[in-house]
Each structure stands twice: as structure tokens, then as C-alpha cells.
Design a protein around this motif. Structure first.
Motif, PDB file in Angstrom:
ATOM      1  N   PHE A   8       4.570  -1.711  -4.754  1.00 10.64           N
ATOM      2  CA  PHE A   8       3.527  -1.445  -4.179  1.00 10.64           C
ATOM      3  C   PHE A   8       3.146  -0.917  -2.261  1.00 10.64           C
ATOM      4  N   ALA A   9       1.894   0.042  -2.117  1.00 10.25           N
ATOM      5  CA  ALA A   9       1.858  -0.283  -0.561  1.00 10.25           C
ATOM      6  C   ALA A   9       0.532  -1.476  -1.259  1.00 10.25           C
ATOM      7  N   THR A  10       0.199  -1.832   0.321  1.00  7.98           N
ATOM      8  CA  THR A  10      -1.255  -2.611  -0.437  1.00  7.98           C
ATOM      9  C   THR A  10      -2.450  -2.100   0.722  1.00  7.98           C
ATOM     10  N   GLY A  11      -3.407  -2.393   0.270  1.00 10.82           N
ATOM     11  CA  GLY A  11      -5.047  -1.678   0.690  1.00 10.82           C
ATOM     12  C   GLY A  11      -6.257  -3.556   0.905  1.00 10.82           C
ATOM     13  N   ASP A  12      -7.103  -3.435   1.961  1.00  5.07           N
ATOM     14  CA  ASP A  12      -7.840  -4.467   1.953  1.00  5.07           C
ATOM     15  C   ASP A  12      -9.396  -3.834   1.221  1.00  5.07           C
ATOM     16  N   PHE A  13      -9.058  -2.673   0.413  1.00  9.86           N
ATOM     17  CA  PHE A  13     -10.577  -1.624  -0.007  1.00  9.86           C
ATOM     18  C   PHE A  13     -10.928  -2.307  -1.234  1.00  9.86           C
ATOM     19  N   PHE A  14     -10.047  -2.577  -1.953  1.00 11.52           N
ATOM     20  CA  PHE A  14     -10.317  -3.237  -3.975  1.00 11.52           C
ATOM     21  C   PHE A  14     -12.213  -4.325  -3.774  1.00 11.52           C
ATOM     22  N   ASP A  15     -12.561  -4.582  -2.682  1.00 10.89           N
ATOM     23  CA  ASP A  15     -13.776  -5.144  -3.023  1.00 10.89           C
ATOM     24  C   ASP A  15     -14.627  -4.146  -3.354  1.00 10.89           C
ATOM     25  N   ALA A  16     -14.228  -3.040  -1.875  1.00  9.06           N
ATOM     26  CA  ALA A  16     -15.828  -2.024  -2.016  1.00  9.06           C
ATOM     27  C   ALA A  16     -15.098  -1.013  -3.014  1.00  9.06           C
ATOM     28  N   MET A  17     -14.464  -1.019  -3.485  1.00  9.80           N
ATOM     29  CA  MET A  17     -13.923   0.096  -5.033  1.00  9.80           C
ATOM     30  C   MET A  17     -14.417  -0.339  -5.747  1.00  9.80           C
TER      31      MET A  17
ATOM     32  N   SER B 179      -8.038   6.317   6.606  1.00  7.52           N
ATOM     33  CA  SER B 179      -6.906   5.597   6.378  1.00  7.52           C
ATOM     34  C   SER B 179      -7.198   4.171   6.666  1.00  7.52           C
ATOM     35  N   SER B 180      -6.354   3.259   5.775  1.00  7.30           N
ATOM     36  CA  SER B 180      -6.849   2.004   5.382  1.00  7.30           C
ATOM     37  C   SER B 180      -5.446   1.366   6.316  1.00  7.30           C
ATOM     38  N   ALA B 181      -4.993   0.482   7.299  1.00  4.28           N
ATOM     39  CA  ALA B 181      -3.800  -0.402   7.035  1.00  4.28           C
ATOM     40  C   ALA B 181      -3.188  -1.122   6.402  1.00  4.28           C
ATOM     41  N   GLY B 182      -2.532  -1.068   5.818  1.00  2.59           N
ATOM     42  CA  GLY B 182      -1.551  -1.409   4.673  1.00  2.59           C
ATOM     43  C   GLY B 182      -0.146  -1.657   4.408  1.00  2.59           C
ATOM     44  N   TYR B 183       0.898  -2.255   3.776  1.00  3.10           N
ATOM     45  CA  TYR B 183       1.937  -3.014   3.937  1.00  3.10           C
ATOM     46  C   TYR B 183       2.226  -2.301   2.684  1.00  3.10           C
ATOM     47  N   MET B 184       3.525  -2.587   2.507  1.00  3.07           N
ATOM     48  CA  MET B 184       4.605  -2.128   1.561  1.00  3.07           C
ATOM     49  C   MET B 184       4.722  -4.104   1.140  1.00  3.07           C
ATOM     50  N   THR B 185       4.902  -4.175   0.144  1.00  5.16           N
ATOM     51  CA  THR B 185       5.309  -4.994  -0.557  1.00  5.16           C
ATOM     52  C   THR B 185       6.291  -4.483  -2.370  1.00  5.16           C
ATOM     53  N   LYS B 186       7.055  -5.577  -2.370  1.00  6.46           N
ATOM     54  CA  LYS B 186       7.590  -5.196  -3.456  1.00  6.46           C
ATOM     55  C   LYS B 186       7.959  -6.263  -5.060  1.00  6.46           C
ATOM     56  N   VAL B 187       7.606  -5.991  -5.594  1.00  4.78           N
ATOM     57  CA  VAL B 187       7.134  -7.264  -6.985  1.00  4.78           C
ATOM     58  C   VAL B 187       9.144  -7.232  -7.960  1.00  4.78           C
ATOM     59  N   GLN B 188       9.558  -7.896  -8.430  1.00  2.00           N
ATOM     60  CA  GLN B 188      10.470  -8.209  -9.425  1.00  2.00           C
ATOM     61  C   GLN B 188       9.649  -7.469 -10.885  1.00  2.00           C
TER      62      GLN B 188
END
Length: 282
Positions: free
Chosen positions: A237-246, A214-223
Motif C-alpha cells: 500500500f501507499a499511505t495517505g492522510d486524506f481519508f477523514d476528508a474522503m 499531491s499528498s505526502a505518504g509512504y509505502m508499506t506492506k502487509v503480510q
């Protein structure tokens, strides 16, 4: 396999792992074994079918250490999941029996099974789905695989290395940003870097579960979230820090993952041969 796939129309039900975890779960059979639970996962591009190592052992399916697949990617802090090449004599799906095919055997399904608190023995992915038009009706909970072309919809591209279906979307009028379409994601996920750049609100912490932990993230919302010809208001959305690797694994820039909350009560259609996609109301 290709010829047979194009001649078949396969329809079968699915269920969600739970109301809170809307993973698409189906039944498949391997060789002469009993039906087992599999996740239908458009984000899995390693093998037509991934089988748990426990299930492979029970079915007597052999694999060797030297047949390990190199350069696998999985969300989480650990190294890529261990996947080994193997072969099955048949697979049963929706009342159809499909012939022998190469598959993968992995231990990566264990943490997901633990997270959903129920057995999970397999993962049906892109390399099986790629010859079909996939129709997922999230309201009636029915899957249809056919050779019918999607005449309208949004064009998508495939990652050059990992075959993720990637479409463009806009957040609060800004973009376009690139999203991987993933029926194996129970919620849509956004790059933390992009969320910070867009100054989105920092909500409650959440773990983002993947094949490598599991990767640490947080929830957010967009209009507003505009994608595939639809506008979603107050989209989470949840957020993640894995997108460079993805992105490196996919061979294409990926800013987010389009998951189950984008398909809720809708029909997701992915025409893989013609690379078109739609999200419509039934």
C-alpha cells in the motif's frame, strides 16, 4: 440515456499509462471531434464524463462561472477541483455513438497528465458506468460494458454523498476495514492513521497524486490482505492522510482505496445495478 445504456453491449480496448503507472486509459470521442484519451475512473462520481477545459475550448463547448459544481473533493492539499456543468451532443465509445448528455469541464486533469507525461483529455466515471456491469480484464486489456448480472461476488455499498463503491477487507487478520474501489488509482492506498494503529512498516516516502495536487505518504506492506474473496500475500500500500476528508465527502467511512495492484493480471467485474463485485483470474 438509461434505456439506451441497458440495450447496449460495448467492448473496447484499453492501455496502461505506463508499466509503472497502470491507470486505465481508453479512447472516447465527443461531438464530431477526434478520439481523445480518457481515464476510466470508478472513483469519479461528479459527472458521467469530465472533459479538460483545454479540450472543451477546442471543441467549442461553452460553460459559465455560475455553473460551477459545489463541494467537490480531490486528493491533495488544495481546495476541491473546479468543475463546471456543460453539455455535449454525443459521445463515441467502442464503436457506439451515445446521445446528448450533461458533463463536467475541469482543469483538474492537468496535473495527472503531467504526472503520466502524456495527454489526458477526459475522465469517464461512475455516473456513466452505473447502469452497466463493468468488466475490466487487466490481462487482455479489454473493457466490457453490458447488462449481464453478476451472479456471484461480494456485495458493496455506495457512499451516500459521493458514490464510491465500498467493500470490506481484512489486514493481517484484523478488521473489517472499508475500501473504495478505484480504477483511477494506480496503487492501493491505506489511511496513515490505520497503518500506524496496525504498526505497519514505514517505507520510502511517496507522493499520492490526486485532483487537488499531491499528498505526502509512504509505502508499506502487509503480510495478508483479504478482500473480495481473495487473499493477497505481501501486499503493498501507499499511505495517505486524506481519508477523514474522503469519508466526509463520501458520506461513509473509508479506510483505504483498492487500486490497480489488486487487479493485476485479474478480471475486475463490478455489477453496478445489483451492487456486486468480483476479482477473478481469467
Amino acid at each position: 440515456m438509461l434505456l439506451l445504456a441497458l440495450l447496449l453491449t460495448i467492448e473496447f480496448p484499453f492501455r496502461f499509462a505506463s508499466p509503472e503507472i497502470p491507470l486505465v486509459l481508453i479512447e472516447v470521442g465527443v461531438n464530431e471531434g477526434r478520439p481523445m484519451i480518457a481515464v476510466l475512473d470508478t472513483g469519479q462520481g461528479v459527472s458521467p464524463l469530465l472533459l479538460s477545459d483545454v479540450q472543451a475550448k477546442q471543441l467549442g463547448i461553452a460553460y459559465r462561472e455560475e455553473d460551477r459544481v459545489a463541494n467537490t473533493f480531490g486528493i491533495g492539499p488544495n481546495s476541491g477541483p473546479r468543475i463546471y456543468k456543460a453539455r455535449i451532443q454525443s459521445m463515441r465509445l467502442g464503436g457506439q455513438t451515445l446521445p446528448a448528455m450533461d458533463i463536467g469541464v475541469t482543469d483538474a486533469l492537468r496535473p495527472i497528465a503531467e504526472a503520466i507525461e502524456q495527454p489526458l483529455s477526459a475522465n469517464l466515471g461512475y455516473l456513466f458506468l452505473k447502469d452497466y456491469t463493468l468488466v475490466l480484464n487487466y490481462r487482455s486489456k479489454v473493457v466490457l460494458l453490458s447488462s449481464n448480472a453478476l451472479t456471484k461476488g461480494t456485495s458493496f455499498t455506495l457512499g451516500s454523498r459521493k458514490p464510491l463503491a465500498i467493500i470490506e477487507g481484512r489486514i493481517n487478520g484484523q478488521g473489517p476495514y472499508r475500501f473504495a474501489v478505484d480504477t483511477g488509482a494506480s496503487n492501493s492506498v491505506l489511511s496513515q492513521t490505520l497503518a500506524q494503529r496496525l504498526m505497519l512498516p514505514h517505507g520510502i516516502p511517496v507522493p499520492v497524486m490526486g485532483a487537488s495536487g499531491s499528498s505526502a505518504g509512504y509505502m508499506t506492506k502487509v503480510q495478508n490482505f483479504d478482500i473480495a474473496g481473495r487473499r493477497f500475500a505481501d501486499f503493498t500500500f501507499a499511505t495517505g492522510d486524506f481519508f477523514d476528508a474522503m469519508s466526509a465527502a463520501a458520506g461513509a467511512t473509508v479506510d483505504g482505496v483498492l487500486g490497480a495492484n489488486a487487479f493485476q493480471d485479474a478480471v475486475l467485474t463490478i455489477d453496478y445495478p445489483n451492487r456486486r463485485l468480483s476479482i477473478t483470474q481469467p
